[in-house]
Design a protein around this motif. Structure first.
Motif, PDB file in Angstrom:
ATOM      1  N   LYS A  23      58.345 -96.258-106.003  1.00 16.56           N
ATOM      2  CA  LYS A  23      57.247 -96.760-106.822  1.00 16.56           C
ATOM      3  C   LYS A  23      56.034 -95.886-106.572  1.00 16.56           C
ATOM      4  N   GLU A  24      55.258 -95.639-107.622  1.00 13.08           N
ATOM      5  CA  GLU A  24      53.993 -94.925-107.446  1.00 13.08           C
ATOM      6  C   GLU A  24      52.865 -95.771-108.020  1.00 13.08           C
ATOM      7  N   LEU A  25      51.973 -96.221-107.145  1.00 13.99           N
ATOM      8  CA  LEU A  25      50.797 -96.979-107.559  1.00 13.99           C
ATOM      9  C   LEU A  25      49.636 -96.030-107.808  1.00 13.99           C
ATOM     10  N   THR A  26      48.740 -96.448-108.686  1.00 11.26           N
ATOM     11  CA  THR A  26      47.517 -95.683-108.923  1.00 11.26           C
ATOM     12  C   THR A  26      46.329 -96.486-108.421  1.00 11.26           C
ATOM     13  N   LEU A  27      45.621 -95.939-107.452  1.00  8.41           N
ATOM     14  CA  LEU A  27      44.429 -96.557-106.869  1.00  8.41           C
ATOM     15  C   LEU A  27      43.200 -95.810-107.363  1.00  8.41           C
ATOM     16  N   VAL A  28      42.260 -96.549-107.938  1.00 13.01           N
ATOM     17  CA  VAL A  28      40.998 -95.967-108.394  1.00 13.01           C
ATOM     18  C   VAL A  28      39.881 -96.601-107.575  1.00 13.01           C
ATOM     19  N   SER A  29      39.072 -95.759-106.913  1.00 12.94           N
ATOM     20  CA  SER A  29      38.036 -96.271-106.033  1.00 12.94           C
ATOM     21  C   SER A  29      36.800 -95.385-106.099  1.00 12.94           C
ATOM     22  N   TYR A  30      35.788 -95.765-105.322  1.00 12.54           N
ATOM     23  CA  TYR A  30      34.571 -94.956-105.287  1.00 12.54           C
ATOM     24  C   TYR A  30      34.591 -94.037-104.065  1.00 12.54           C
ATOM     25  N   ALA A  31      33.766 -93.004-104.116  1.00 12.41           N
ATOM     26  CA  ALA A  31      33.966 -91.819-103.288  1.00 12.41           C
ATOM     27  C   ALA A  31      34.111 -92.091-101.795  1.00 12.41           C
TER      28      ALA A  31
END
Length: 362
Positions: free
Chosen positions: A53-61
Motif C-alpha cells: 500500500k502507498e499512502l499519501t501524506l500532505v503536511s506543512y514544512a
C-alpha cells in the motif's frame, strides 16, 4: 502431383498450427492459475496482488523532521501486524498552499496541517466528512501542540520579556500578515488573548494589538518571508515565532535567543483523513491505522524530540524539562473556534482590517 503435395502441405500446416495453438492456450492458462495461486499466498494480501500500500501524506514544512522518523516506525508496526508493506508519498509546504492543493486535486489520504481552519476548508470542499476530529483517540483531532515565542536579537538588547514589550515605542516587531498567512493568525490571537484571557475587554485587546501592529514595519506574506526579513534583511528587534521552530533550529545548529511568554496560546495542529480520496484509493484501513499510531507514546516522542508538545500526559511528563509550563494557556476554542475567529478577525472589513486602517491614519 503438385496439387497433391500442396494439399498434403496444407493439411500438415493446419495440424501444426492447431497443435501450437493448443500448447499456447494450455501454457497461458497454467500461467494464469499460477499467478492467482501466488497472489492468494502473498502475506498480508488484501486486494493488492503485491501486498503493498502507498499512502499519501500532505503536511506543512516543519513537520518533515518528525515524520521522517515516525513513518519507518509505523511501516515496521504495520508489516508485523499484517505482513503488508506500506510506503508513503509525502508533500510538505506552507499549510495554506497545501490546503489549496488538496482542494484542487492533490489526492492526499491524510492531511496534517498547521491549523484546524485549513482542515475545515477541505471539509467545506466536501472532501472530509464532518466529525473528523472525534475519530482520533483524544477526540479533538489535535496531534501535537506548540506555543508562541518571541525571538530577539543576540543578547536581547531591548530586554524583551513578554508580549507587553512588543507594544513599546522603541521596539520594532516582525510578524507575517494574518490575512495571507494561516500561521500568522496564531500570532495575532496570542496577542489578542493576552488581554481578553486575563480579564481585559475586547476594546482593550484591540487597543493593545493596534499598538503592536503599529510597530510592525512590514507585513510579509508568510512565516518564511517574515523569518527572512528578521534574519537576512535585519529588520526589527523581535520576531514572533513558534516554539517548535526555534527548538528545531537549535538542533540544526542555530541557537536562537527567545522568550516564551507565560501567557500564551496553545498552537494546536490537527490530523485528518481525506475521506473522498482515501476511499477512492481503497486505503481507509491502513490510513486509519496510521492516524491511530500517531497518538501512541512511540510516535508522540518523535514529535517531542523535534520541538512539538505532546498531546498525551505520559510523553508530556517525559519532556517536562524541554517545555516550560505556561501559567495562562488558552486555545482557539476559547474564542469560539476557527469558524467564528476567521470571519470575525480576518475577513475583508473585519477587525484586523479595521486595525490596519487605524494605524494608517496615525
Amino acid at each position: 502431383m503438385w496439387l497433391d503435395n500442396c494439399n498434403r502441405w496444407q493439411r500438415t500446416s493446419l495440424k501444426s498450427f492447431i497443435s501450437l495453438f493448443l500448447v499456447v492456450v494450455s501454457l497461458t492458462s497454467a500461467l494464469a492459475l499460477l499467478a492467482v495461486g501466488i497472489a492468494g499466498c502473498s502475506p498480508g494480501n488484501s486486494g493488492s496482488a503485491s501486498g503493498r500500500k502507498e499512502l499519501t501524506l500532505v503536511s506543512y514544512a516543519v513537520t518533515r523532521a518528525a515524520y521522517k522518523n515516525i513513518i519507518p516506525l509505523f511501516a515496521k508496526h504495520w508489516r508485523e501486524k499484517t505482513g503488508q508493506t506500506v510506503t508513503f508519498g509525502q508533500s510538505y509546504g506552507s499549510s495554506g498552499s497545501q490546503t489549496r492543493a488538496v482542494i484542487n486535486g492533490l489526492e492526499a489520504d491524510i492531511v496534517a496541517l498547521a491549523l484546524s481552519a485549513d482542515t475545515l476548508q477541505i471539509q467545506d470542499a466536501g472532501l472530509i466528512k464532518p466529525g473528523w476530529e472525534k475519530k482520533t483517540p483524544n477526540g479533538d483531532g489535535i496531534v501535537h501542540r506548540s506555543v508562541g515565542v518571541i525571538v530577539t536579537r543576540e543578547g536581547n538588547p531591548k530586554n524583551i520579556q513578554s508580549w507587553d514589550d512588543l507594544a513599546r515605542d522603541d521596539v520594532k516587531v516582525i510578524t507575517a500578515n494574518p490575512k495571507t498567512s494561516g500561521g500568522a493568525r496564531w500570532n495575532y490571537m496570542a496577542l489578542w488573548g493576552k488581554v481578553t484571557e486575563t480579564g481585559g475587554t475586547e476594546e482593550q485587546a484591540k487597543d493593545f494589538v493596534t499598538k503592536v501592529y503599529g510597530n510592525v514595519p512590514v507585513l510579509p506574506r508568510d512565516a518564511r518571508e517574515a523569518t527572512d526579513a528578521f534574519f537576512v534583511q535585519k529588520q526589527g528587534d523581535a520576531l514572533i515565532n513558534y516554539e517548535n521552530e526555534v527548538i528545531l533550529a537549535k538542533q540544526q545548529g542555530q541557537d536562537l535567543p527567545y522568550v516564551v511568554p507565560d501567557i500564551n496560546i496553545s498552537i494546536d495542529s490537527p490530523i485528518a483523513i481525506v475521506d473522498s480520496y482515501v476511499d477512492k484509493q481503497g486505503h481507509r484501513e491502513v490510513a486509519e491505522a496510521f492516524v491511530q499510531f500517531l497518538f501512541t507514546p512511540e510516535a508522540q516522542r518523535e514529535f517531542a524530540k523535534v520541538g512539538f508538545r505532546s498531546v498525551i500526559p505520559e510523553v508530556v511528563a517525559e519532556f517536562s524539562d524541554t517545555y516550560p509550563q505556561i501559567s495562562t494557556l488558552f486555545t482557539i476554542e476559547d474564542f469560539g473556534g476557527w469558524n467564528q475567529v476567521s470571519p470575525k478577525f480576518f475577513a475583508d472589513g473585519a477587525i484586523f482590517d479595521d486595525i490596519q486602517t487605524n494605524i494608517a491614519r496615525r
